[in-house]
Design a protein around this motif. Structure first.
Motif: not given
Length: 693
Positions: A437-466
C-alpha cells in the motif's frame, strides 16, 4: 480526466509521509464496493468473419450476473435487458454465441432456446427463436455451414431425464429456416467444438467418454458433409487423434480445407499438432516437443487457445510458462516447422481471434491492469515489433453512485516461487503477493510478519494465473500476504503434474497446501506469520480447505491454519458422486481411486469415508466460514449444510451464508460484495485483527 485524477492521487501519495501500522490493519481505498461496481468482465470474444466486426460477451454483476452480447468498438448492447446470453450446458457453460454476416446466434439462459438476432441496427433488435419452447434442452458451440448458412450445428444437452448425471449429449443440425432439429452425431458421452472446413465439405468435432475428462482422453473426429432432403448429413467419420484414458486431443480447427490444427499431450505436454486430411497424416507443429502446455484444460465449452491467421498460413497460440501466458506464432508454410516466441507485456492472454488484414484480437491482462480487449498485427508479432492497441476495456456500469477508479500504485505484483516437496516428490509451484500500500512502509510492531491468505483454486485440474485480481489486492492493500498454490494436480505443468493427484485427491493437495504455508512462514523465506495463516477455496478448492482442517494426517497439520473459508466446497464425496452433474459424475474415479477405478462398493465406501470431511468433524478445531449458492447443481447446497450442521452440533465455531439464486459461483453484485466483506470480517474476528475502513 479520470487518468489525471489517478495521476494526481499518485503524486499526492508520493508527497505524503508513509506510515506504519500493524499488518492487516492498513486503511485501503480498495473496498468491496469499488471492486464489484467495476466488476464487469469479458467472458468471450467473437468476430464476424464476413463484416470483420468485433463483439464480446460481458458478464454484468450489477444486472444480476447476466451475460450480454456487446459490439465492442461502439459499446452497443445487441440484446435488451431481458436477455441472458449464456448456456447451462455442462453447468460450466461457454460457447453460448456466434456472429456471422450481421447476425448473432445465441443461447438464452432462462429458457435454453437458440435465438437469432439482427446486429445491424442502432438499437437492440428483438431476437427470433430457432428451437422449440418448453424443451429441457441446452445448446452450445454453434457452427454455421459456410455456404448454406441456414444449417447450424450445435451441441445439444438433453435433460429429459431429471437426474443430472443422465443428461444425453449429441451434435444436432438446426435448420434455421424451417426451425427444425435433426440428429447429426451421437453415441459418445460428450461432444464439443464442431467446426466446418472453409468450403463446408467436411466437419470436425471433439468427443470423449466416461471416466475421462476431456483433457485426459479427448478424441477428434472428422467426417464428410452432404445434403439430402433439406438436411445436412455426414459420412465416413474418421478418428484422427486422441486415445481413451491415455492421450488427449483437443481444440480442433481448420487452417485450410485439408489441414486441421489441434492440440495433443502425446509428449506429456499439450503441444500443437496438425492433420493432413488428404494423406491422413498427423504431425507435430514443433521441431521438438516443448515442456509447456499450449492450452488450458477444457472446462468451459467457450475455451479456445489459438487463432488461425493469415488465411491459414500460420497460427497464434497461447502457452503457459511458469504460471503466465506466453504468445507463440507457428508458421504453416515454411519448409520446416517455424516457431516464434512473442515478447508481450500480458501475463494473461485469452480468446485469441483472427481478423482480416493479418490482425488478431484477444483478451489481455497485465499484472496491474484489468482484462482488456487488445488488437495487434500478426506481422508485428513475428518481427517482435508488436504494438498492442487496447480497443475496449469492459464497461463498468453499475447501480448506485460510481466508485473511484483504483490506482495501479495499489497493486502488489505476483512473485512466482518454486518450492521442493519433501521426500523428492518434485517441485511445487506457488505465487506470493506481499502486503503493499503506497501509504504504508511496513508494520509499527517490531519484527511482525503479516497474516496471509492461502488460496486454493478449483478444478482440481486448473491453475491460478498471474493477471490482476482486485480481490487479492483487497487483502494485500490492508497489510495481508496472499499465497496462490498450484498444487499437485494443477494444469499448466504437463500431464505428469496433473496425474500426481490420481488416487490422491484430499491427500496430495492438502499436503501441498500445508507445505506451502509452512515454507513461506519459515527460513529461508520468513514472509508470513505462521500463527496467522488462513486458507480459502471454492468448489474442489473448498474440498481441499475442508480436508486440510479435518483429514490432514497429524494434529500439527490440523493446526497450520488459524481460520478457513469454503465456498461451495465438497464435504461428502459419495453424495457428490450420487448427485452431481454428468460432466463430472465420473471425475472422482480417477481422483479418488486412481488407475484402479471401480472397486467394490465396500472398498469405495472405506475410501470415501477416509477422505470425506463430513466423517471427521470431530477433528475440526479451525473456525470455518461456509458460503454456498442455493441453486448450485455442481456441488448442491446439501454438501454445505451437512457439514455446517455437524460442526454446529459439536459446538464448533462455524458460520454459514446461503446466497439465494446463485449457482456454482457468485454472479450478482451484492453477493460478490457481501462474500468479500464477510470473509475479511470473519478472519479479523478469529485472528483479533481490527478491521480498518
Amino acid at each position: 480526466m479520470k487518468q489525471n485524477l489517478i495521476l494526481h492521487a499518485h503524486q499526492m501519495a508520493q508527497q505524503t509521509e508513509r506510515k506504519r501500522a500493524p499488518f492487516g490493519t492498513w486503511v485501503s481505498p480498495i473496498t468491496a464496493g469499488s471492486i464489484t461496481k467495476n466488476a464487469n468482465s469479458i467472458e468471450d470474444i467473437l468476430v464476424d468473419s464476413v463484416t470483420n466486426t468485433i463483439y464480446h460477451l460481458e458478464r454484468r454483476p450489477s444486472e444480476k450476473g447476466r451475460s450480454v452480447l456487446v459490439e465492442t468498438v461502439s459499446g452497443k448492447d445487441v440484446v435488451g435487458p431481458e436477455w441472458n446470453v449464456r448456456t447451462g450446458a455442462q453447468e460450466y457453460g461457454g460457447g453460448a454465441a456466434i456472429v456471422h454476416n450481421g447476425h448473432g446466434y445465441f443461447s438464452n439462459f432462462s429458457d435454453g432456446r437458440i435465438y437469432r438476432v439482427d446486429l445491424k441496427g442502432d438499437k437492440p433488435a428483438t431476437p427470433e427463436p430457432l428451437t422449440p419452447a418448453d424443451k429441457p434442452h441446452r445448446y452450445a458451440n454453434f457452427a454455421l455451414h459456410p455456404s448454406k448458412s441456414e444449417y447450424l450445428v450445435a451441441v445439444l444437452e438433453d435433460h429429459t431425464d431429471e437426474n443430472p448425471s443422465e443428461a444425453k449429449t449429441s451434435l444436432v443440425v438446426v435448420n434455421t429456416s424451417a426451425q427444425t432439429i435433426s440428429p447429426l452425431v451421437s453415441g459418445a458421452d460428450f461432444y464439443a467444438l464442431p467446426r466446418f472446413s472453409p468450403d463446408g465439405s467436411r466437419i470436425v468435432w471433439q468427443q470423449w467418454f466416461h471416466p475421462d475428462m476431456p483433457w485426459l482422453g479427448g478424441q477428434i473426429y472428422v467426417a464428410e458433409t452432404s445434403f439430402s432432403s433439406d438436411n445436412l448429413t455426414i459420412a465416413n467419420p474418421k478418428h484422427i487423434a486422441g486415445v481413451k484414458e491415455k492421450i488427449s486431443a483437443s481444440y480442433p480447427a481448420w487452417a485450410t480445407n485439408t489441414t486441421l490444427i489441434y492440440t495433443s499431450d502425446v509428449s506429456g505436454f499439450v503441444n500443437p499438432w496438425k492433420y493432413d486430411v488428404a494423406t491422413e497424416t498427423p504431425s507435430s507443429l514443433l521441431d521438438k516437443p516443448l515442456d509447456y502446455d499450449f492450452a488450458p484444460p477444457f472446462w468451459s465449452l467457450g475455451e479456445f487457445p489459438y487463432a488461425v491467421v493469415s488465411e491459414g498460413k500460420g497460427v497464434v497460440f497461447v502457452a503457459i510458462e511458469d504460471g503466465r501466458d506466453v504468445i507463440y506464432y507457428v508458421s504453416l508454410v515454411s519448409s520446416g516447422p517455424s516457431v516464434t516466441r512473442i515478447a508481450s507485456p500480458y501475463v494473461s492472454v485469452g480468446a485469441p481471434r483472427s481478423l482480416t488484414q493479418g490482425e488478431i484480437v484477444f483478451a489481455g491482462q497485465k499484472g496491474d491492469t484489468k482484462k482488456q480487449i487488445v488488437k495487434t498485427s500478426v506481422s508485428s508479432l513475428i518481427n517482435q515489433r508488436a504494438e498492442f492497441e487496447v480497443i475496449k476495456p469492459p464497461s463498468a456500469e453499475s447501480s448506485g453512485p460510481a466508485e473511484p477508479e483504483l490506482s495501479p500504485d495499489l497493486v502488489s505484483l505476483p512473485r512466482p516461487i518454486t518450492l521442493e516437496l519433501p521426500d523428492n516428490k518434485g517441485p511445487l509451484y506457488v505465487v506470493y503477493y506481499a502486503p503493499h500500500n503506497p501509504q504504508y512502509e511496513g508494520s509499527s510492531i517490531e519484527g511482525e510478519s503479516p497474516p496471509c491468505v492461502v488460496s486454493i483454486h478449483g478444478g482440481p485440474t486448473g491453475y491460478v494465473g498471474q493477471g490482476l485480481d482486485w480481490r487479492k489486492q483487497y487483502f494485500t492493500s490492508r497489510g495481508w500476504g496472499w499465497l496462490d498454490v498450484n498444487y499437485s494436480g494443477s494444469s499448466g505443468y504437463g500431464r505428469a503434474y496433473i496425474e500426481r493427484l490420481d488416487g490422491n485427491w484430499g491427500i496430495s493437495d492438502v499436503q501441498d497446501s500445508i507445505h506451502a504455508a509452512r515454507s513461506l512462514s519459515s527460513a529461508p523465506y520468513n514472509l508470513i506469520d505462521p500463527k496467522r495463516i488462513t486458507i480459502r477455496g471454492g468448489s474442489a478448492g473448498g474440498f481441499t480447505v475442508l480436508a486440510a482442517i479435518s483429514t490432514a494426517p497429524t494434529e500439527s497439520d490440523l493446526t497450520v491454519f488459524a481460520a478457513a473459508q469454503s465456498s461451495y466446497g465438497i464435504s461428502d464425496l459419495e453424495k457428490l458422486e450420487e448427485f452431481t452433474h454428468k460432466f463430472e459424475s465420473k471425475y472422482l474415479d480417477k481422483l479418488i481411486f486412481g488407475a484402479e477405478g471401480g472397486r467394490t462398493k465396500e472398498e469405495r465406501d472405506v475410501v470415501y469415508q477416509a477422505r470425506s470431511p463430513i466423517f471427521h468433524v470431530d477433528r475440526i478445531k479451525t473456525p470455518l466460514l461456509i458460503l454456498q449458492g442455493s441453486i448450485d447443481k455442481v456441488v448442491p447446497k446439501e454438501q454445505a449444510e451437512l457439514i455446517y450442521d455437524s460442526i454446529k452440533a459439536k459446538g464448533g465455531l462455524v458460520e454459514y451464508k446461503l446466497y439465494d439464486g446463485e449457482g456454482h459461483g457468485w454472479r450478482k453484485e451484492e453477493n460478490l460484495r457481501d462474500s468479500l466483506d464477510r470473509e475479511l470480517d470473519f478472519y479479523g474476528r478469529v485472528l483479533g485483527i481490527t478491521r480498518a475502513a
